[in-house]
Design a protein around this motif. Structure first.
Motif, PDB file in Angstrom:
ATOM      1  N   THR A   1       0.854  -1.188   0.000  1.00 38.85           N
ATOM      2  CA  THR A   1       0.000   0.000   0.000  1.00 38.85           C
ATOM      3  C   THR A   1       0.890   1.238   0.000  1.00 38.85           C
ATOM      4  OG1 THR A   1      -0.088   0.324   2.405  1.00 38.85           O
ATOM      5  CG2 THR A   1      -1.653  -1.267   1.458  1.00 38.85           C
ATOM      6  N   GLU A   2       0.285   2.393  -0.236  1.00 41.90           N
ATOM      7  CA  GLU A   2       1.022   3.657  -0.227  1.00 41.90           C
ATOM      8  C   GLU A   2       1.591   3.963   1.166  1.00 41.90           C
ATOM      9  OE1 GLU A   2       1.891   5.592  -2.535  1.00 41.90           O
ATOM     10  OE2 GLU A   2       0.646   5.105  -4.296  1.00 41.90           O
ATOM     11  N   ALA A   3       0.973   3.401   2.177  1.00 48.55           N
ATOM     12  CA  ALA A   3       1.404   3.684   3.543  1.00 48.55           C
ATOM     13  C   ALA A   3       2.668   2.920   3.940  1.00 48.55           C
ATOM     14  CB  ALA A   3       0.278   3.350   4.521  1.00 48.55           C
ATOM     15  N   ASP A   4       3.012   1.878   3.194  1.00 47.53           N
ATOM     16  CA  ASP A   4       4.192   1.080   3.537  1.00 47.53           C
ATOM     17  C   ASP A   4       5.464   1.875   3.297  1.00 47.53           C
ATOM     18  OD1 ASP A   4       2.584  -1.043   4.189  1.00 47.53           O
ATOM     19  OD2 ASP A   4       2.797  -2.046   2.247  1.00 47.53           O
ATOM     20  N   THR A   5       6.372   1.822   4.261  1.00 41.85           N
ATOM     21  CA  THR A   5       7.662   2.499   4.111  1.00 41.85           C
ATOM     22  C   THR A   5       8.780   1.525   4.464  1.00 41.85           C
ATOM     23  OG1 THR A   5       7.784   3.285   6.411  1.00 41.85           O
ATOM     24  CG2 THR A   5       6.620   4.685   4.816  1.00 41.85           C
ATOM     25  N   ALA A   6       9.993   1.847   4.006  1.00 46.85           N
ATOM     26  CA  ALA A   6      11.149   0.999   4.280  1.00 46.85           C
ATOM     27  C   ALA A   6      11.421   0.900   5.778  1.00 46.85           C
ATOM     28  CB  ALA A   6      12.371   1.546   3.553  1.00 46.85           C
ATOM     29  N   ALA A   7      11.340   2.030   6.490  1.00 50.47           N
ATOM     30  CA  ALA A   7      11.616   2.032   7.923  1.00 50.47           C
ATOM     31  C   ALA A   7      10.585   1.205   8.678  1.00 50.47           C
ATOM     32  CB  ALA A   7      11.635   3.456   8.443  1.00 50.47           C
ATOM     33  N   GLN A   8       9.324   1.362   8.288  1.00 49.84           N
ATOM     34  CA  GLN A   8       8.245   0.637   8.961  1.00 49.84           C
ATOM     35  C   GLN A   8       8.423  -0.879   8.812  1.00 49.84           C
ATOM     36  OE1 GLN A   8       4.493   1.312   7.065  1.00 49.84           O
ATOM     37  NE2 GLN A   8       3.443  -0.285   8.238  1.00 49.84           N
ATOM     38  N   LEU A   9       8.916  -1.313   7.678  1.00 47.15           N
ATOM     39  CA  LEU A   9       9.061  -2.739   7.399  1.00 47.15           C
ATOM     40  C   LEU A   9      10.450  -3.269   7.748  1.00 47.15           C
ATOM     41  CD1 LEU A   9       7.073  -2.916   4.038  1.00 47.15           C
ATOM     42  CD2 LEU A   9       6.307  -3.554   6.330  1.00 47.15           C
ATOM     43  N   GLY A  10      11.254  -2.463   8.426  1.00 45.35           N
ATOM     44  CA  GLY A  10      12.550  -2.924   8.907  1.00 45.35           C
ATOM     45  C   GLY A  10      13.576  -3.168   7.825  1.00 45.35           C
ATOM     46  N   CYS A  11      13.513  -2.389   6.750  1.00 43.26           N
ATOM     47  CA  CYS A  11      14.445  -2.575   5.639  1.00 43.26           C
ATOM     48  C   CYS A  11      15.692  -1.712   5.821  1.00 43.26           C
ATOM     49  CB  CYS A  11      13.773  -2.242   4.314  1.00 43.26           C
ATOM     50  SG  CYS A  11      12.425  -3.383   3.902  1.00 43.26           S
ATOM     51  N   SER A  12      16.803  -2.192   5.288  1.00 41.85           N
ATOM     52  CA  SER A  12      18.069  -1.463   5.372  1.00 41.85           C
ATOM     53  C   SER A  12      18.372  -0.710   4.079  1.00 41.85           C
ATOM     54  CB  SER A  12      19.212  -2.436   5.654  1.00 41.85           C
ATOM     55  OG  SER A  12      19.276  -3.447   4.640  1.00 41.85           O
ATOM     56  N   HIS A  13      17.703  -1.097   2.985  1.00 41.94           N
ATOM     57  CA  HIS A  13      17.941  -0.482   1.688  1.00 41.94           C
ATOM     58  C   HIS A  13      16.600  -0.278   0.976  1.00 41.94           C
ATOM     59  CE1 HIS A  13      21.846  -2.237   2.629  1.00 41.94           C
ATOM     60  NE2 HIS A  13      22.413  -1.499   1.678  1.00 41.94           N
ATOM     61  N   VAL A  14      16.600   0.598  -0.002  1.00 41.98           N
ATOM     62  CA  VAL A  14      15.425   0.800  -0.845  1.00 41.98           C
ATOM     63  C   VAL A  14      15.869   0.728  -2.294  1.00 41.98           C
ATOM     64  CG1 VAL A  14      15.690   3.328  -0.831  1.00 41.98           C
ATOM     65  CG2 VAL A  14      13.448   2.311  -1.316  1.00 41.98           C
ATOM     66  N   LEU A  15      15.022   0.155  -3.139  1.00 40.89           N
ATOM     67  CA  LEU A  15      15.360   0.040  -4.563  1.00 40.89           C
ATOM     68  C   LEU A  15      15.084   1.372  -5.258  1.00 40.89           C
ATOM     69  CD1 LEU A  15      16.234  -1.689  -6.957  1.00 40.89           C
ATOM     70  CD2 LEU A  15      13.836  -2.386  -7.244  1.00 40.89           C
ATOM     71  N   GLY A  16      16.151   1.960  -5.787  1.00 37.61           N
ATOM     72  CA  GLY A  16      16.039   3.211  -6.525  1.00 37.61           C
ATOM     73  C   GLY A  16      16.301   3.005  -7.998  1.00 37.61           C
ATOM     74  N   PRO A  17      16.302   4.069  -8.780  1.00 43.02           N
ATOM     75  CA  PRO A  17      16.535   3.960 -10.223  1.00 43.02           C
ATOM     76  C   PRO A  17      17.889   3.324 -10.567  1.00 43.02           C
ATOM     77  CG  PRO A  17      15.705   6.137  -9.635  1.00 43.02           C
ATOM     78  CD  PRO A  17      16.035   5.449  -8.363  1.00 43.02           C
ATOM     79  N   ASP A  18      18.881   3.537  -9.678  1.00 41.70           N
ATOM     80  CA  ASP A  18      20.222   3.016  -9.939  1.00 41.70           C
ATOM     81  C   ASP A  18      20.550   1.773  -9.133  1.00 41.70           C
ATOM     82  OD1 ASP A  18      20.751   5.141 -11.727  1.00 41.70           O
ATOM     83  OD2 ASP A  18      21.231   6.440 -10.017  1.00 41.70           O
ATOM     84  N   GLY A  19      19.543   1.141  -8.550  1.00 44.02           N
ATOM     85  CA  GLY A  19      19.763  -0.060  -7.755  1.00 44.02           C
ATOM     86  C   GLY A  19      19.544   0.184  -6.278  1.00 44.02           C
ATOM     87  N   PRO A  20      19.974  -0.734  -5.408  1.00 43.40           N
ATOM     88  CA  PRO A  20      19.771  -0.621  -3.971  1.00 43.40           C
ATOM     89  C   PRO A  20      20.471   0.611  -3.393  1.00 43.40           C
ATOM     90  CG  PRO A  20      20.377  -2.869  -4.547  1.00 43.40           C
ATOM     91  CD  PRO A  20      20.600  -2.026  -5.785  1.00 43.40           C
ATOM     92  N   GLN A  21      19.745   1.341  -2.562  1.00 44.83           N
ATOM     93  CA  GLN A  21      20.320   2.531  -1.895  1.00 44.83           C
ATOM     94  C   GLN A  21      20.181   2.337  -0.382  1.00 44.83           C
ATOM     95  OE1 GLN A  21      18.040   5.786  -3.441  1.00 44.83           O
ATOM     96  NE2 GLN A  21      18.980   5.684  -5.475  1.00 44.83           N
ATOM     97  N   SER A  22      21.296   2.508   0.331  1.00 49.58           N
ATOM     98  CA  SER A  22      21.299   2.330   1.779  1.00 49.58           C
ATOM     99  C   SER A  22      20.516   3.441   2.462  1.00 49.58           C
ATOM    100  CB  SER A  22      22.745   2.326   2.286  1.00 49.58           C
ATOM    101  OG  SER A  22      22.758   2.180   3.687  1.00 49.58           O
ATOM    102  N   LEU A  23      19.758   3.097   3.481  1.00 48.58           N
ATOM    103  CA  LEU A  23      18.984   4.087   4.225  1.00 48.58           C
ATOM    104  C   LEU A  23      19.857   4.750   5.292  1.00 48.58           C
ATOM    105  CD1 LEU A  23      15.607   2.190   4.730  1.00 48.58           C
ATOM    106  CD2 LEU A  23      16.187   3.944   3.044  1.00 48.58           C
TER     107      LEU A  23
END
Length: 377
Positions: free
Chosen positions: A355-377
């Motif tokens: 959903t739109e409400a899901d965020t990387a921090a909320q789901l305990g992620c260390s990286h987010v997929l960006g246009p150039d690949g994985p980006q560290s938070l």
């Protein structure tokens, strides 16, 4: 016990949450990988069998330790296994009886007992092990000990030590070298187990007191044992222990307690206990034995075997507590699915937004997929 909470687990049972469960899976896979690499084929016996089979296949396994119930189909008593080793003996003696020897089998699974042991309240444990069936010699014993050490070290154990013992020591000495009446043998065994010199003397085992001091670092303890060997009756066993130690070539610290019998009720001439730094209590045990017949008898007719069992739960807890959280890659809505698939193929763990409400921090992620690949938070 408080029964007011319907979600309370029984004493001695626990859930393994994600971090511990992940560590348990890795440890089990690693241990199995080592055993498989040495030619041990995995078998998967059932959790439940007829009580008679489980209770009789090996001396020292008591049905009083097992959960028992009546099978509604056969109306026979069933039991939940408390040890996988007797099941391996059953498989070797029945469905694999015609397989070439030596037969190398390994296993991993949960075992359950009615009551915890000593200071350990756990009633469900992970048991991993290997059995080398059809051979009982120094080469087999050395291989089994070496595989057990390698498996523990590969799983993450450090400071591994192995304590050797001679489970049939009292019987061997009592037969002739240091004679005992049949009624005295059990009492002498008990006092040796409790390391009670006074009790040994009272039990008529004064001649066995020096055995209490032939313990400790292997090199010095084996020399002490050789020095008190009455009539050379232990010469063959002492030579075998020296050869096993030499074959291990410094892979672990070695100690000797020749009179230790607790936990070695069904082993024959050789037994060993495994320890690891930072882990309370033993992490494994093994040795030589004879597979019992279905009626529970072993004697000279039982097939010889050498094996070990590892109980890595405490090691798993230690590993899980020291590990940092694993990397996870957050996949936003509308992410590049092909890119995510390629990243998973090279080992990334991905968590997709739903959903739109899901965020990387909320789901305990260390990286987010960006246009150039994985980006560290």
């Amino acid at each position: 016990m408080d029964t007011s909470d319907p979600d309370l687990l029984p004493e001695g049972l626990e859930d393994r949450l994600p971090r511990e469960a992940a560590a348990a899976t890795r440890v089990m896979r690693t241990i199995h990988g080592v055993m498989e690499g040495h030619g041990y084929d995995r078998v998967l016996p059932p959790m439940i069998e007829f009580e008679r089979s489980l209770a009789s296949r090996m001396a020292g396994i008591s049905s009083r330790r097992m959960f028992r119930f009546v099978d509604p189909q056969s109306l026979r008593m069933m039991a939940l296994r408390s040890d996988i080793t007797p099941q391996i003996g059953r498989i070797a003696g029945t469905r694999l009886s015609a397989a070439p020897r030596p037969l190398r089998l390994c296993y991993a699974g949960q075992v359950v007992t009615i009551k915890g042991a000593g200071l350990d309240p756990a009633r469900e444990k992970l048991q991993c092990g290997a059995e080398l069936i059809g051979v009982d010699n120094v080469a087999a014993a050395a291989e089994v000990v070496a595989v057990a050490i390698e498996a523990l070290q590969a799983a993450g154990a450090t400071g591994v030590s192995v304590d050797f013992t001679l489970p049939d020591l009292v019987d061997t000495l009592a037969a002739e070298a240091l004679p005992l009446d049949a009624a005295q043998v059990g009492a002498v065994r008990r006092e040796l187990d409790s390391k009670d010199a006074g009790g040994l003397v009272d039990a008529g085992g004064a001649a066995y007191v020096p055995l209490l001091y032939a313990t400790g670092d292997f090199a010095s303890a084996i020399d002490k044992l050789a020095a008190i060997d009455a009539g050379g009756v232990l010469a063959g066993r002492i030579a075998a222990l020296r050869e096993i130690a030499a074959r291990l070539d410094g892979r672990a610290r070695l100690t000797l307690d020749p009179a230790e019998r607790h936990g070695f009720e069904y082993q024959s001439w050789f037994g060993f206990t495994l320890y690891a730094e930072g882990v309370r209590g033993a992490v494994g045990r093994g040795g030589t034995y004879r597979i019992a017949a279905p009626d529970g008898s072993a004697g000279a007719d039982g097939e010889v075997a050498t094996g070990f069992s590892l109980y890595p739960d405490a090691l798993i807890d230690l590993i899980a507590a020291s590990e940092s959280a694993a990397d996870k890659l957050f996949l936003p809505l509308g992410h590049d699915r092909a890119a995510a698939e390629r990243l998973r193929a090279i080992g990334w763990r991905t968590v997709a937004a739903l959903t739109e409400a899901d965020t990387a921090a909320q789901l305990g992620c260390s990286h987010v997929l960006g246009p150039d690949g994985p980006q560290s938070l």
